[in-house]
Scaffold this motif. Structure first.
Motif, short mmCIF file in Angstrom:
data_model
loop_
_atom_site.label_atom_id
_atom_site.label_comp_id
_atom_site.label_asym_id
_atom_site.label_seq_id
_atom_site.Cartn_x
_atom_site.Cartn_y
_atom_site.Cartn_z
N TYR A 169 0.82 -1.21 0.00
CA TYR A 169 0.00 0.00 0.00
C TYR A 169 0.85 1.26 0.00
N VAL A 170 1.79 1.34 0.92
CA VAL A 170 2.49 2.61 1.14
C VAL A 170 3.80 2.73 0.38
N LYS A 171 4.33 1.62 -0.10
CA LYS A 171 5.57 1.59 -0.89
C LYS A 171 6.74 2.26 -0.16
N ASP A 172 6.77 2.10 1.14
CA ASP A 172 7.84 2.66 1.95
C ASP A 172 8.11 1.68 3.09
N ILE A 173 9.32 1.16 3.14
CA ILE A 173 9.65 0.12 4.12
C ILE A 173 9.48 0.62 5.55
N GLU A 174 10.01 1.80 5.84
CA GLU A 174 9.92 2.32 7.21
C GLU A 174 8.49 2.61 7.61
N ALA A 175 7.72 3.18 6.71
CA ALA A 175 6.32 3.46 7.01
C ALA A 175 5.55 2.16 7.22
N SER A 176 5.85 1.15 6.41
CA SER A 176 5.14 -0.13 6.57
C SER A 176 5.49 -0.78 7.91
N LYS A 177 6.73 -0.64 8.36
CA LYS A 177 7.10 -1.16 9.69
C LYS A 177 6.32 -0.44 10.79
N ASP A 178 6.21 0.88 10.66
CA ASP A 178 5.45 1.65 11.65
C ASP A 178 3.98 1.24 11.66
N ILE A 179 3.43 1.03 10.48
CA ILE A 179 2.03 0.65 10.37
C ILE A 179 1.79 -0.70 11.04
N VAL A 180 2.66 -1.66 10.76
CA VAL A 180 2.50 -2.99 11.35
C VAL A 180 2.65 -2.92 12.87
#
Length: 178
Positions: A34-45
């Motif tokens: 969805y976000v195409k950003d590794i750091e953002a996806s880690k924060d989301i999870v």
């Protein structure tokens, strides 16, 4: 792990740890799609597991834990993408999408082809990208995707078909491995 109430004797922390171990990688992949950003996806999870921890007692068991976590993850991703900061960043052109993986020479041509397909999927619109990722990367059934996205089975099938049709011209001539 379909029925949390059966785990009454275990502490909440142990249950959430088991859930994190079982679904962490899947949810990270989903968030990244969805976000195409590794750091953002880690924060989301991480936020998903915080919500899981704080709301696990409210889980009614009408769906599987996996489906519930996918729904939370998708909602968190949508919230992230709607946020003012992200809109502002997109408007001023500071976001750079980087989804290519630097591979060592030992990566086969087939692996390269698979990466090209994933890269092209990531270029599709969100409604096609999400169903293709859930179906072919996460390997979910149509009914599971429909439940997660709160749409009908027929809508899922239509989006998969249309997504694949949009993908074909993008992939023409991209493959080295046959």
């Amino acid at each position: 792990m379909n029925n949390i109430q059966e785990k009454g004797s275990e502490s909440l922390e142990v249950i959430v740890t088991e859930i994190m171990n079982a679904y962490g990688t899947e949810l990270s992949t989903l968030a990244f799609s969805y976000v195409k950003d590794i750091e953002a996806s880690k924060d989301i999870v991480q936020n998903v597991f915080i919500k899981c921890f704080t709301h696990l007692d409210e889980f009614e068991g009408r769906s599987s834990i996996r489906t519930w976590l996918y729904r939370i993850t998708i909602n968190q991703c949508k919230d992230y993408l709607r946020s003012y900061y992200i809109k502002k960043v997109f408007l001023i052109g500071q976001v750079k999408e980087e989804i290519t993986v630097h591979s060592p020479e030992s990566i086969t041509l087939k692996k390269w082809d698979e990466e090209q397909v994933v890269a092209q999927i990531m270029n599709l619109g969100k409604k096609y990208r999400e169903v293709l990722i859930l179906r072919y990367i996460q390997e979910l059934e149509v009914r599971e995707i429909a439940e997660i996205l709160s749409i009908s089975n027929e809508t899922v099938k239509t989006r998969i078909r249309r997504g694949k049709n949009k993908l074909m011209p993008m992939l023409k001539g991209e493959f080295l491995y046959d």
